[in-house]
Design a protein around this motif. Structure first.
Motif, PDB file in Angstrom:
ATOM      1  N   GLN A 166       0.834  -1.198   0.000  1.00 30.60           N
ATOM      2  CA  GLN A 166       0.000   0.000   0.000  1.00 30.60           C
ATOM      3  C   GLN A 166       0.869   1.249   0.000  1.00 30.60           C
ATOM      4  O   GLN A 166       0.582   2.223  -0.711  1.00 30.60           O
ATOM      5  CB  GLN A 166      -0.909  -0.008   1.225  1.00 30.60           C
ATOM      6  N   ASP A 167       1.944   1.237   0.792  1.00 34.74           N
ATOM      7  CA  ASP A 167       2.852   2.378   0.845  1.00 34.74           C
ATOM      8  C   ASP A 167       3.555   2.602  -0.493  1.00 34.74           C
ATOM      9  O   ASP A 167       3.749   3.727  -0.934  1.00 34.74           O
ATOM     10  CB  ASP A 167       3.913   2.167   1.937  1.00 34.74           C
ATOM     11  N   ARG A 168       3.948   1.490  -1.142  1.00 32.77           N
ATOM     12  CA  ARG A 168       4.744   1.594  -2.368  1.00 32.77           C
ATOM     13  C   ARG A 168       3.904   1.828  -3.613  1.00 32.77           C
ATOM     14  O   ARG A 168       4.353   2.513  -4.546  1.00 32.77           O
ATOM     15  CB  ARG A 168       5.577   0.315  -2.549  1.00 32.77           C
ATOM     16  N   THR A 169       2.717   1.231  -3.668  1.00 34.92           N
ATOM     17  CA  THR A 169       1.934   1.260  -4.909  1.00 34.92           C
ATOM     18  C   THR A 169       0.575   1.938  -4.771  1.00 34.92           C
ATOM     19  O   THR A 169      -0.056   2.264  -5.777  1.00 34.92           O
ATOM     20  CB  THR A 169       1.698  -0.173  -5.423  1.00 34.92           C
ATOM     21  N   GLY A 170       0.090   2.110  -3.548  1.00 33.97           N
ATOM     22  CA  GLY A 170      -1.236   2.669  -3.345  1.00 33.97           C
ATOM     23  C   GLY A 170      -2.343   1.638  -3.363  1.00 33.97           C
ATOM     24  O   GLY A 170      -3.514   1.962  -3.126  1.00 33.97           O
ATOM     25  N   PHE A 171      -1.993   0.378  -3.641  1.00 34.56           N
ATOM     26  CA  PHE A 171      -3.006  -0.681  -3.661  1.00 34.56           C
ATOM     27  C   PHE A 171      -3.443  -0.963  -2.221  1.00 34.56           C
ATOM     28  O   PHE A 171      -2.619  -1.241  -1.358  1.00 34.56           O
ATOM     29  CB  PHE A 171      -2.428  -1.956  -4.297  1.00 34.56           C
ATOM     30  N   ARG A 172      -4.750  -0.918  -1.963  1.00 36.44           N
ATOM     31  CA  ARG A 172      -5.256  -0.991  -0.604  1.00 36.44           C
ATOM     32  C   ARG A 172      -4.850  -2.282   0.094  1.00 36.44           C
ATOM     33  O   ARG A 172      -4.970  -3.380  -0.462  1.00 36.44           O
ATOM     34  CB  ARG A 172      -6.780  -0.874  -0.592  1.00 36.44           C
TER      35      ARG A 172
END
Length: 214
Positions: A157-163
């Protein structure tokens, strides 16, 4: 066992004072959490069920290979500690390592002291959910977890924004699908009920705005 994404380091609302747990408080919280989690695993494996996250993966590997849950669970979590350190810090990682080690040891020992003459599957699934949910709450509130997929989910989530929640959901969906290869659909359905109860217990009780001690 299934769990919601790992909590970020606690921050207090403006104007509130934060009381950090003492070493003794952390010790009893982690012992309680790992003890209840181990009891939940004993219930689950007695009924031949599975759960989500790394605990579920370890149980599935144990069923498929005949290897003991305790060493498999400990080994499965080893790759996640570096990410835990990067995302949550050294204090969290040390506590989580201790919690995973304690759980592994307790699960290896408890079956020699606990047995069930009769345990209804649906009641066992709900009981597992209540016990495991309270275990995870205790660990979260003392800055620890049982490692695994939740750490990876937050890292992605931090790296890609994927929840993070979606990462965990996809992992658990794959896990329960794989379980159908070695367990009957009814057992997998009861297992899903237990995982649901775990997540409901955490969702309804883990409130950072109400619990700010660390």
């Amino acid at each position: 066992m299934s769990q919601t994404p790992l909590p970020a380091p606690e921050t207090a609302p403006a104007g509130a004072s934060v009381s950090r747990h003492t070493l003794i408080e952390d010790a009893q919280g982690i012992l309680y959490g790992t003890g209840m989690a181990a009891f939940g695993i004993v219930i689950l494996t007695h009924l031949g069920m599975i759960t989500g996250q790394t605990a579920g993966l370890a149980i599935l590997i144990s069923y498929a290979t005949g290897w003991g849950f305790a060493p498999v669970f400990f080994a499965v979590n080893l790759p996640f500690y570096w990410l835990g350190y990067r995302r949550m810090g050294l204090r969290f990682t040390i506590k989580t390592f201790l919690a995973v080690g304690l759980l592994s040891g307790m699960v290896a020992v408890l079956p020699g002291y606990i047995s069930f003459a009769d345990l209804n599957p649906w009641l066992g699934a709900v009981l597992f959910g209540f016990v495991s949910g309270s275990a995870l709450l205790a660990l979260f509130r003392h800055g620890a977890s049982l490692g695994g997929v939740g750490i990876v989910a937050l890292y992605l989530q931090d790296r890609t924004g994927f929840r993070a929640g979606w990462t965990q959901l996809i992992f658990d969906a794959c896990l329960f699908s794989a379980a159908l290869l070695i367990r009957d659909p009814i057992t997998v359905a009861w297992s899903a009920l237990g995982a649901l109860v775990v997540n409901l217990v955490i969702a309804l009780n883990h409130r950072r705005d109400r619990y700010i001690a660390t």
